[in-house]
Design a protein around this motif. Structure first.
Motif, short mmCIF file in Angstrom:
data_model
loop_
_atom_site.label_atom_id
_atom_site.label_comp_id
_atom_site.label_asym_id
_atom_site.label_seq_id
_atom_site.Cartn_x
_atom_site.Cartn_y
_atom_site.Cartn_z
N LEU A 27 46.74 46.15 62.12
CA LEU A 27 46.15 45.50 60.82
C LEU A 27 46.57 45.50 59.79
CD1 LEU A 27 42.82 45.84 63.40
CD2 LEU A 27 44.58 44.02 62.83
N GLN A 28 46.26 47.27 59.46
CA GLN A 28 46.03 46.78 57.66
C GLN A 28 47.30 45.92 56.90
OE1 GLN A 28 43.72 48.29 56.17
NE2 GLN A 28 45.24 48.27 54.14
N LYS A 29 48.51 46.55 57.63
CA LYS A 29 49.32 45.65 57.08
C LYS A 29 49.47 43.73 57.56
CE LYS A 29 54.86 44.86 57.49
NZ LYS A 29 55.73 45.24 58.95
N ALA A 34 47.74 39.50 54.24
CA ALA A 34 47.40 38.62 53.90
C ALA A 34 46.76 37.83 52.35
CB ALA A 34 46.01 38.32 54.95
N GLN A 35 46.69 39.23 51.93
CA GLN A 35 45.96 39.24 50.93
C GLN A 35 46.88 39.17 49.96
OE1 GLN A 35 44.11 43.97 50.83
NE2 GLN A 35 42.34 42.83 50.96
N GLN A 41 48.59 32.15 46.19
CA GLN A 41 48.18 31.02 46.42
C GLN A 41 46.76 30.86 45.17
OE1 GLN A 41 49.27 27.98 48.18
NE2 GLN A 41 50.27 29.79 49.35
N LYS A 42 46.38 32.21 45.34
CA LYS A 42 44.71 31.69 43.81
C LYS A 42 46.14 31.15 42.31
CE LYS A 42 41.37 33.92 41.70
NZ LYS A 42 41.66 35.97 41.59
N ASP A 43 47.59 32.87 42.39
CA ASP A 43 47.68 32.43 41.01
C ASP A 43 48.67 30.67 41.10
OD1 ASP A 43 49.06 33.30 38.35
OD2 ASP A 43 50.84 32.87 40.20
N LYS A 44 49.18 30.15 42.30
CA LYS A 44 49.78 28.73 42.17
C LYS A 44 48.45 27.79 42.01
CE LYS A 44 53.46 29.28 45.74
NZ LYS A 44 53.94 29.61 46.52
N TYR A 45 47.14 28.20 42.51
CA TYR A 45 46.14 27.03 42.25
C TYR A 45 45.76 27.04 40.72
CZ TYR A 45 40.91 26.13 41.85
OH TYR A 45 40.07 24.62 41.39
N LEU A 46 45.10 28.59 39.52
CA LEU A 46 45.77 28.16 38.13
C LEU A 46 45.57 27.86 37.96
CD1 LEU A 46 43.82 32.28 39.25
CD2 LEU A 46 42.50 30.09 38.55
N ARG A 47 47.74 28.05 37.65
CA ARG A 47 48.74 27.39 37.37
C ARG A 47 48.49 25.92 37.42
NH1 ARG A 47 52.87 31.11 35.30
NH2 ARG A 47 52.64 32.64 36.00
N LEU A 48 47.75 24.98 38.50
CA LEU A 48 47.89 23.71 38.78
C LEU A 48 46.56 23.13 37.85
CD1 LEU A 48 48.74 21.50 39.76
CD2 LEU A 48 47.57 22.07 41.81
N SER A 49 46.04 24.14 38.40
CA SER A 49 44.20 23.62 37.78
C SER A 49 44.62 24.17 36.53
CB SER A 49 43.24 24.84 37.67
OG SER A 49 42.14 24.76 36.84
N ALA A 50 45.30 24.75 34.68
CA ALA A 50 45.57 24.53 34.05
C ALA A 50 46.35 23.66 33.73
CB ALA A 50 45.91 26.27 34.01
N GLU A 51 47.81 23.52 34.32
CA GLU A 51 48.72 22.19 34.09
C GLU A 51 47.59 20.60 34.01
OE1 GLU A 51 52.49 21.68 36.24
OE2 GLU A 51 52.58 23.55 36.17
#
Length: 174
Positions: A27-29, A34-35, A41-51
């Protein structure tokens, strides 16, 4: 029966290659995976938002530049009308002439329209000659005026904000 034993034997050998994890470790793995996926996904979203934000700002600037250029081109084409109205009024020496009064009313309305568009006449007479605003076509020697002083405007110059729409054609002293 051998196929079942062979299958069990191959499963056991596969299990020996990977260390067995306790349910908590498993479960920890999975949580860490998942994290990591969420961070990706958060990084991709921030980059897309900035673009997208950069795209929006760039297109707004381009739109404003196109509008300004179209406005300048339109106003420049109307400055000939200004000149002709000014010349037309000058043709009538009689200030009470109904024709002159009519032209003056049209001229006043035209000037008001230009003012609403933020078009301003350049102040030139009595000012020092400025090659960024004036185009000198006549030089006169006259001790009544200072060095490089504009003494007469032959064709009115105009600005739109800080931008010169048309240079003032002037007569310069000394």
């Amino acid at each position: 029966g051998q196929t079942a034993e062979a299958a069990t034997g191959s499963e056991e050998s596969a299990n020996h290659e990977q260390p067995l994890l306790s349910p908590e470790e498993q479960l920890q793995k999975e949580l860490e995976q998942a994290q990591a996926a969420i961070e990706d996904q958060k990084d991709k979203y921030l980059r897309l938002s900035a673009e997208f934000d950069n795209y929006r700002k760039r297109t707004a600037k381009e739109k404003e530049a196109i509008y300004t250029d179209a406005k300048i081109d339109t106003i420049k084409s109307m400055l000939g009308v200004y000149d002709n109205l000014e010349r037309g009024i000058a043709q009538y020496a009689d200030e009470e002439s109904p024709h002159r009064k009519g032209l003056e009313m049209v001229f006043k309305q035209f000037k008001e329209c230009l003012a609403k568009l933020d078009v301003k006449q350049m102040e030139a007479v009595g000012k020092p000659f400025d090659p960024k605003k004036h185009s000198a076509v006549v030089h006169v020697e006259d001790e009544r005026y200072g060095e490089n002083e504009v003494v007469e405007v032959l064709q009115q110059g105009f600005t739109l904000g800080e931008k010169v729409l048309r240079f003032a054609i002037v007569k310069v002293a000394n």
